[in-house]
Design an enzyme around this catalytic site. Structure first.
Site, mmCIF file in Angstrom:
data_model
loop_
_atom_site.group_PDB
_atom_site.id
_atom_site.type_symbol
_atom_site.label_atom_id
_atom_site.label_comp_id
_atom_site.label_asym_id
_atom_site.label_seq_id
_atom_site.Cartn_x
_atom_site.Cartn_y
_atom_site.Cartn_z
ATOM 1 N N LYS A 156 15.819 21.432 -11.043
ATOM 2 C CA LYS A 156 15.270 19.999 -11.202
ATOM 3 C C LYS A 156 16.220 18.954 -11.843
ATOM 4 O O LYS A 156 17.081 19.504 -13.041
ATOM 5 C CB LYS A 156 14.227 20.232 -12.126
ATOM 6 C CG LYS A 156 13.042 21.055 -11.324
ATOM 7 C CD LYS A 156 12.130 20.077 -10.658
ATOM 8 C CE LYS A 156 10.847 19.845 -11.568
ATOM 9 N NZ LYS A 156 9.886 19.175 -10.727
ATOM 10 N N HIS A 194 0.888 -1.076 0.170
ATOM 11 C CA HIS A 194 0.072 0.058 0.053
ATOM 12 C C HIS A 194 0.887 1.388 -0.006
ATOM 13 O O HIS A 194 0.268 2.353 0.398
ATOM 14 C CB HIS A 194 -0.975 0.005 1.111
ATOM 15 C CG HIS A 194 -1.525 -1.357 1.457
ATOM 16 N ND1 HIS A 194 -2.870 -1.540 0.786
ATOM 17 C CD2 HIS A 194 -1.304 -2.569 2.107
ATOM 18 C CE1 HIS A 194 -3.154 -2.822 1.280
ATOM 19 N NE2 HIS A 194 -2.348 -3.502 1.841
ATOM 20 N N SER A 220 14.781 21.213 -16.161
ATOM 21 C CA SER A 220 13.302 21.835 -16.441
ATOM 22 C C SER A 220 13.783 23.215 -16.986
ATOM 23 O O SER A 220 15.125 23.819 -16.774
ATOM 24 C CB SER A 220 12.878 22.216 -15.118
ATOM 25 O OG SER A 220 11.947 23.337 -15.053
ATOM 26 N N GLU A 225 9.388 8.314 -17.026
ATOM 27 C CA GLU A 225 7.928 8.989 -17.253
ATOM 28 C C GLU A 225 7.335 8.519 -18.504
ATOM 29 O O GLU A 225 6.377 8.068 -18.684
ATOM 30 C CB GLU A 225 7.705 10.420 -16.898
ATOM 31 C CG GLU A 225 8.053 10.839 -15.462
ATOM 32 C CD GLU A 225 8.171 12.045 -15.465
ATOM 33 O OE1 GLU A 225 7.496 12.910 -14.978
ATOM 34 O OE2 GLU A 225 9.281 12.674 -15.711
#
Ligand code: ARG
Length: 462
Positions: free
Chosen positions: A283, A155, A277, A290
């Site tokens: 970043k 979980h 970024s 992704e």
């Protein structure tokens, strides 16, 4: 090729040509189409259907056409629908009427089924190679970080400690199942359809299908001409196996994304595998992971698209079947590139063992082990579970980890707690899971050896 419009007085509308052409995407079948045509020409000569000299002329010209394509000199023409007609037209342009003999005893319907199967066999072979490379990278990462312990989650809540190697080997298992799925799909792809003609078989009964299969490296002959020209199960099976594999890669991608976040910080991506970024200078983004996660959707989509295209198609060939190609090529490209880029990403990422340690200290990750401790002293598991639950909520209130509680505090919850409760540690927790398939170091060591053996990489070679 004007002859295939022989019965028409009008030229096809330009829009119709554009709408029906597959050459913009099926050009990449050229090596398979040419290999099939060369074998076919050889067979026609052997069987005395085309004079040997003419077959020789055809074969030479086909090889030259392949080189033209590879040098980028070939003029692909949309009016000619597909790669098969483009190559045949060029052949006739080069050698004259003799070139027209190549299409004896064959149809584009068995020709395209054949080319797709040969392409698929190549795709499977390439997929198996890159799958094994990623498996090797996972094993290498596991071996380089053998002692590293991480929190295991259920979980997405800290559950029990794990060896990082054990976690990585879970992905080895998934990829191994993928490997067996591709190998299984190869069995049904390895079927040679030439000789099926348009749908009913060809009217030259002396053609030698066995010879064609042998020349082209196929293990079996198709058994029914109708089925052979209309079957695309092999494409669907590859797409299904690819969907499973992309699902696995997407799960790995998700963990790479989570683990490289500042909140987890279990791994650091190599700069070569991260992106920046355009606005936030701090970043270091996991775009590769992704995109892998994103491409899984596209690969499932290709499977659904073709299943839907095939549904309710009457026998035999229907032009709908041309829709098999773009999705299939896209799936193969997505899967191969994702496997390749992930191999590099896994090979270069750094594991941050200290961060993982700190995370292990935050969760009450040894709670199960404390319950097991009480069970070993005679408590029933359910009661032990309740005692430790209370202990955890007490520790939480005190803002202390379990092992920072005093023995007197422990004993408030159960008289069975003794000094040896402090020997319950991350290491003892892991070592205790000494079952087949468990995370105990001894078991993981065995699993690593077994994984290498599966890949044929073990030193003994046995
Ligand atoms: N371009 C077609 C395809 O990709 C080749 C087979 C065409 N056959 C035909 N009878 N039009 O499916």
């Amino acid at each position: 090729m004007s002859h295939i419009r022989g019965r028409f007085k009008k030229k096809a509308d330009k829009l119709v040509n554009e709408y029906t052409a597959s050459i913009p995407f099926d050009w990449r079948l050229y090596p398979y189409d040419i290999a099939g045509s060369i074998a076919h020409a050889r067979m026609l000569a052997r069987q005395g259907i085309v004079p040997a000299k003419e077959a020789e002329t055809i074969i030479k010209a086909l090889s030259a056409i392949k080189e033209e394509i590879e040098r980028g000199e070939f003029q692909f023409k949309t009016e000619l629908e597909d790669i098969h007609m483009n190559i045949e037209a060029r052949l006739i342009e080069k050698v004259g009427e003799v070139g027209g003999k190549l299409h004896t005893a064959r149809s584009r319907n068995d020709q395209v089924a054949f080319a797709m199967r040969l392409f698929a066999k190549d795709a499977i072979a390439n997929t198996l190679v890159v799958l094994a490379e990623l498996q090797r990278a996972l094993i290498a990462l596991a071996e380089a970080n053998k002692g590293v312990i991480i929190p295991g989650y259920t979980h997405l809540q800290p559950a029990q400690p794990l060896l990082l190697a054990h976690h990585l080997l879970a992905y080895f298992e998934m990829l191994q199942r993928d490997t067996t799925r591709f190998l299984d799909c190869l069995k049904r792809t390895d079927v040679m359809p030439l000789g099926s003609g348009a749908l009913a078989g060809v009217a030259y009964k002396n053609i030698d299908r066995q010879f064609l299969a042998k020349e082209l490296g196929f293990g079996q002959l198709s058994q029914n001409s109708l089925d052979a020209v209309s079957d695309r199960d092999f494409v669907l099976e590859y797409e299904a196996a690819a969907s499973f594999c992309m699902m696995h890669l997407s799960r790995l991608a998700e963990e790479v994304i989570l683990w490289s976040s500042a909140e987890f910080d279990f791994i650091e991506l190599d700069e070569a595998y991260a992106t920046g970024s355009s606005i936030m200078p701090q970043k270091k983004n996991p775009d590769v992971a992704e995109l892998a996660r994103g491409k899984a959707g596209r690969v499932y989509g290709n499977l659904m698209a073709l299943l839907t295209t095939m549904k309710a198609l009457p026998l035999a060939y229907n032009r709908d079947l041309q829709e098999d190609k773009e999705g299939f090529f896209d799936t193969v490209d997505c899967l191969l590139s994702t496997l390749e880029v992930f191999t590099g990403l896994v090979k270069t990422l750094k594991v941050n063992a200290e961060s993982a340690r700190r995370a292990l200290e935050r969760g009450y990750i040894l709670a199960t082990d404390l319950a097991d401790y009480l069970v070993k002293k005679g408590e029933a598991f359910r009661t032990a579970h309740e005692i430790v639950a209370k202990l955890v909520s007490y520790a939480e209130k005190k803002g202390k980890p379990l092992l920072k509680l005093s023995l007197a505090e422990y004993q408030k919850f159960s008289p069975l707690f003794a000094q040896d409760v402090y020997s319950v540690t991350l290491e003892s927790s892991i070592a205790a899971r000494d079952v087949a398939g468990g995370t105990a170091p001894r078991r993981v060591e065995k699993a690593l050896a077994a994984a290498k053996k599966t890949l044929g990489d073990s030193k003994s070679g046995s």
